[in-house]
Design a protein around this motif. Structure first.
Motif, short mmCIF file in Angstrom:
data_model
loop_
_atom_site.label_atom_id
_atom_site.label_comp_id
_atom_site.label_asym_id
_atom_site.label_seq_id
_atom_site.Cartn_x
_atom_site.Cartn_y
_atom_site.Cartn_z
N TYR A 139 56.78 114.85 58.43
CA TYR A 139 56.97 113.40 58.55
C TYR A 139 55.79 112.72 57.87
O TYR A 139 54.66 112.81 58.33
N GLN A 140 56.08 112.06 56.75
CA GLN A 140 55.04 111.37 55.98
C GLN A 140 53.84 112.29 55.75
O GLN A 140 52.69 111.95 56.03
N GLU A 141 54.16 113.50 55.24
CA GLU A 141 53.18 114.51 54.82
C GLU A 141 52.37 115.09 55.98
O GLU A 141 51.27 115.62 55.78
N ARG A 142 52.93 114.98 57.18
CA ARG A 142 52.25 115.56 58.33
C ARG A 142 53.20 116.50 59.06
O ARG A 142 54.41 116.30 59.07
N ASP A 143 52.60 117.53 59.68
CA ASP A 143 53.40 118.50 60.43
C ASP A 143 53.74 117.95 61.81
O ASP A 143 52.87 117.40 62.50
N LEU B 175 58.00 115.67 70.76
CA LEU B 175 57.46 115.72 69.40
C LEU B 175 55.95 115.88 69.49
O LEU B 175 55.26 115.04 70.09
N ILE B 176 55.40 116.93 68.91
CA ILE B 176 53.96 117.16 68.91
C ILE B 176 53.49 117.09 67.48
O ILE B 176 53.87 117.92 66.64
N GLY B 177 52.68 116.09 67.17
CA GLY B 177 52.27 115.86 65.79
C GLY B 177 50.81 116.18 65.54
O GLY B 177 49.97 116.05 66.42
N THR B 178 50.52 116.64 64.33
CA THR B 178 49.15 116.92 63.90
C THR B 178 48.73 115.87 62.89
O THR B 178 49.56 115.34 62.15
N ASP B 179 47.45 115.57 62.84
CA ASP B 179 46.96 114.59 61.87
C ASP B 179 46.12 115.21 60.78
O ASP B 179 45.46 114.52 60.00
N ARG C 94 59.65 102.12 54.63
CA ARG C 94 59.20 102.41 55.99
C ARG C 94 57.71 102.19 56.12
O ARG C 94 56.91 102.55 55.24
N ALA C 95 57.31 101.57 57.23
CA ALA C 95 55.90 101.26 57.46
C ALA C 95 55.07 102.54 57.54
O ALA C 95 55.55 103.59 57.96
N ASP C 96 53.80 102.45 57.14
CA ASP C 96 52.91 103.59 57.20
C ASP C 96 52.69 104.02 58.64
O ASP C 96 52.60 103.19 59.55
N ALA C 97 52.59 105.31 58.85
CA ALA C 97 52.48 105.84 60.20
C ALA C 97 51.24 105.34 60.94
O ALA C 97 51.24 105.23 62.16
N ASP C 98 50.18 105.04 60.19
CA ASP C 98 48.95 104.58 60.84
C ASP C 98 48.96 103.09 61.16
O ASP C 98 48.10 102.61 61.87
N ASN C 99 49.93 102.37 60.61
CA ASN C 99 49.93 100.92 60.81
C ASN C 99 51.35 100.40 60.98
O ASN C 99 51.82 99.58 60.19
N PRO C 100 52.08 100.89 62.00
CA PRO C 100 53.46 100.42 62.20
C PRO C 100 53.48 99.02 62.78
O PRO C 100 53.06 98.80 63.91
N GLU C 101 53.94 98.04 62.00
CA GLU C 101 54.02 96.68 62.52
C GLU C 101 55.13 96.61 63.56
O GLU C 101 56.22 97.09 63.35
#
Length: 777
Positions: A384-388, A345-349, A249-256
């Motif tokens: 999700y990928q080490e993020r809340d 969905l509310i995500g934190t970085d 799966r593509a990295d969350a910061d760089n989804p192609e």
């Protein structure tokens, strides 16, 4: 104790994981061209997959390179000419292939762009697979290219048959997403017939869906293809695949774009005796759809992938946990509630100084403070990928609209949250009105069509001329207003007045739940109706023009206040419960476009058929117990005695001579229907010559021909609906038109014979007398 083969097979079956949609660097749009085939197998094994398939775009080049590499390593190892690295690589290949089955295949781009997965046995020669690609229209110079789009290829249904006949498994790829057969049919505005053909073809094995549990639309949801809907009677295997264009799966910061998923990120499970192509094809050829399942355990992760891949949708919103957004998050929750629910969905970085607990409490307080009524919220903390990520599922228990404290009503429009405009407010009100007036008779089941009248199914403007797809007892396309007559012309005229806003439908309709009466009018001495149906959201989805009284079922008759003598009371009480529309009816051949009239009297009747003093009322029962109701006239007068429930054994030859009637010398009879791996086929008897045809496959029957009509109606007519026939003893007729009629004969063994499209002018003897008993003009 001994076991049958079936029991042994059941004991040996286990749930296996399959990802049948995996690309390799042989596809031109692969995201990681440096990836090796061993890397792909490693990823598949890490996801505990049992069967995978290489499905590159319009090529088998990837599978070919994988096979060539493996064969080369094997030769080097066997000749003891390999390096230690090559020996180790070959050993790893052998270990992985001992637990993985790799199927060859390709993802074909059909005419107009819809994608189809074709899977084959590993025993299939690669030259055969390339021959299939050539037959599908892939140019020879493109066979190794892995091109995503190629022009002038075969149409979808043609491709299904070509792949099927080559021994392949045929799967419609990502049907509810871009380049899927369902999405494309909706996007291009194709007819429902196109969608039915693309999803119900006998050559099609399965439908692949993306975001399997996320879709809220009927045609775009796997649940729609359960065999319970009109025209979609074939239950379909519904699966999902990764459509992997990368290893993981593509990295969350760089989804192609469009290349997010890796091998095994989406899969399905099948209950199989072994991980083989043959076992999988045998399952797909069966009707055991309960042996395929899509696990829910990963769906919430895929839900986040969905919003990363495609952005927000009507029912799915993703937002960052900023202080500014959290203060207004209740706007999105209100909009989701007015859309019948959804997920926020509310995500934190990691940089925002706010905890998931604080987010949850703040959201609940804001909703309680600002929304009336309050939707039900289910809050959950995810990783999700080490993020809340705080997942908030919005559920609705009250009728819309959900109104904000500032007086606004928020809705989802163009996948964004907006304050509702007038039309959207009316829509919410209609939806609430529909749901508030539901009754046990309006149970939300699939709409069934009236047995008379017409419906405008779709329209298209070509060269400045509007053409229409008209469902009149049967569906007909390409109808122009100037060429339409009778009821068709009336329906098109009313439709154009609506389209051009010359009349306001909402001002004239009397609604009863989801059903409405738009217009009641007299034609000759008969009453006709324009009837409306609206869906659960209050949107009008069907208008039926010129429905005759005989075409109304019991519920509609009750709704309209039609009494047993077929008179009409237009003062219908608003408390009348709505009812589902009665089932469809298909027109005979030559009169569908003559005048479109449906002015028959209420249908179904029975009369004695006499021969001398003997009379026959009816034949009934089943194969084991055929019975006859008979009568005998007195010698002195016209009175007669009845003899009911007479068995076959008690009939003399004289009675049998009364019962036996020669077939007419006009029309066509379906004498056999056969089901096979190649679909359904029919044999026909030409009543003029008496000859029986070779089998005709249903896909070879040209629409509008006598054979196609007979085959289609044969599937609807058996078993015979007694109330749909005017019986004269054991012969009868149904669907009379000016020049032809469908006839019925029940023989002494209780077997029904239907003679389709018999021409009136050629009927003789009993058959002519039969029609003369009733005045159908």
């Amino acid at each position: 104790m001994t076991f049958s083969d079936e029991q042994v097979s059941a004991i040996s079956e286990r749930w296996m994981r399959l990802d049948l949609h995996i690309h390799t660097p042989a596809s031109e749009d692969y995201a990681e061209p440096e990836v090796s085939y061993l890397d792909i197998l490693r990823a598949a094994a890490a996801h505990q997959l049992d069967i995978i398939a290489f499905t590159d775009h319009n090529t088998i080049r990837g599978y070919e390179q994988f096979r060539d590499e493996l064969a080369l390593l094997e030769r080097f190892v066997q000749a003891d000419r390999c390096t230690p690295e090559e020996r180790e690589r070959y050993g790893e290949y052998q270990q992985l292939l001992a637990q993985l089955t790799v199927l060859p295949g390709f993802e074909f781009t059909s005419h107009y762009g819809s994608h189809i997965l074709a899977l084959f046995s590993p025993k299939t020669p690669l030259s055969v697979l390339e021959a299939v690609l050539l037959q599908l229209g892939i140019p020879a110079q493109e066979l190794k290219a892995g091109s995503c789009s190629i022009s002038n290829t075969k149409h979808v249904t043609e491709a299904y048959e070509i792949i099927h006949r080559a021994g392949g498994i045929v799967i419609a790829a990502h049907v509810n997403a871009h380049a899927g057969v369902v999405s494309e049919s909706i996007r291009f505005g194709n007819s429902g017939q196109s969608r039915v053909a693309a999803t119900q073809s006998p050559y099609l094995h399965a439908l692949e869906f993306v975001h399997f549990y996320a879709s809220h639309e009927s045609y775009l949801s796997p649940n729609f293809y359960n065999g319970q809907h009109t025209y979609y009677e074939r239950p379909m295997f519904c699966i999902q695949g990764s459509d992997a264009h990368r290893i993981s799966r593509a990295d969350a910061d760089n989804p192609e774009s469009k290349k997010v998923y890796g091998v095994g990120d989406r899969y399905f499970e099948a209950l199989l005796p072994e991980a083989s192509f043959d076992a999988l094809k045998a399952l797909f050829n069966s009707k055991q759809i309960d042996k395929v399942r899509v696990p829910r355990r990963d769906q919430k992760q895929w839900e986040i992938d969905n919003v990363r891949l495609n952005g927000d949708s009507r029912h799915l919103i993703a937002r960052p946990a900023t202080e500014e957004y959290l203060a207004q998050a209740w706007h999105d929750i209100a909009a989701l509630a007015n859309a019948d629910g959804g997920v926020l969905l509310i995500g934190t970085d990691g940089e925002q100084n706010v905890s998931p607990t604080v987010i949850s409490e703040q959201i609940k307080q804001l909703v309680a403070q600002h929304l009336d009524p309050q939707p039900s919220l289910s809050l959950e903390l995810m990783q999700y990928q080490e993020r809340d990520v705080v997942r908030i599922e919005v559920k609705t228990e009250e009728l819309p609209p959900y109104v904000a404290s500032n007086g606004s009503v928020y809705v989802r429009r163009d996948d964004q949250t907006h304050v509702a405009n007038r039309e959207e407010l009316l829509q919410l009100a209609r939806r609430a009105l529909v749901r508030s007036t539901m009754s046990p008779l309006d149970n939300g089941e699939d709409l069934e069509l009236p047995r008379s009248g017409v419906e405008i199914v779709s329209e298209q403007k070509r060269n400045a001329v509007w053409t229409y797809e008209v469902r009149d007892l049967r569906t007909t396309t390409g109808v122009e207003r100037d060429r339409a007559q009778g009821l068709w012309a009336y329906a098109i005229a009313r439709h154009e007045e609506l389209r051009d806003a010359k009349i306001d439908l909402n001002e004239d309709v009397r609604w009863y739940g989801r059903l409405g009466v738009w217009r009641t009018f007299q034609q000759g001495n008969r009453t006709k109706y324009d009837l409306i149906h609206r869906d659960a959201s209050g949107v009008i989805d069907h208008i039926f023009y010129g429905v005759s009284e005989w075409g109304l079922g019991e519920g509609w008759r009750s709704l309209l206040g039609i009494n047993d003598n077929f008179g009409v009371d237009l003062n219908v009480n608003d408390d009348h419960a709505p009812i589902s529309v009665p089932r469809g009816f298909t027109a005979p051949l030559d009169d569908a476009q003559t005048d479109g009239e449906d002015d028959w009297m209420p249908w179904g009747d029975r009369k004695y058929r006499w021969k001398g003093r003997g009379g026959l009322w009816r034949i009934y029962g089943n194969d084991e117990k055929i019975r006859f109701d008979l009568a005998m006239k007195n010698k002195e007068d016209e009175d007669f005695q009845t003899f009911n429930d007479v068995t076959r054994a008690k009939l003399t030859e004289a009675w049998l001579n009364l019962i036996r009637v020669k077939p007419p010398t006009t029309g066509i009879e379906v004498v056999a229907m056969e089901e096979s791996d190649f679909g359904r086929s029919f044999r026909f008897r030409n009543l003029r010559s008496g000859e029986v045809s070779d089998p005709w496959r249903d896909q070879d029957l040209e629409q509008g021909t006598v054979r196609e009509y007979a085959a289609r109606m044969f599937l609807e007519d058996l078993p015979i609906d007694e109330a749909a026939v005017r019986w004269w003893g054991n012969i009868g007729y149904m669907r009379p038109m000016r020049s032809q009629v469908d006839l019925v004969y029940r023989d002494e063994d209780g077997v029904d014979h239907i003679y389709y499209a018999a021409r009136r002018e050629e009927l003789e003897n009993e058959w002519r007398e039969l029609l003369e008993l009733w005045d159908d003009e």
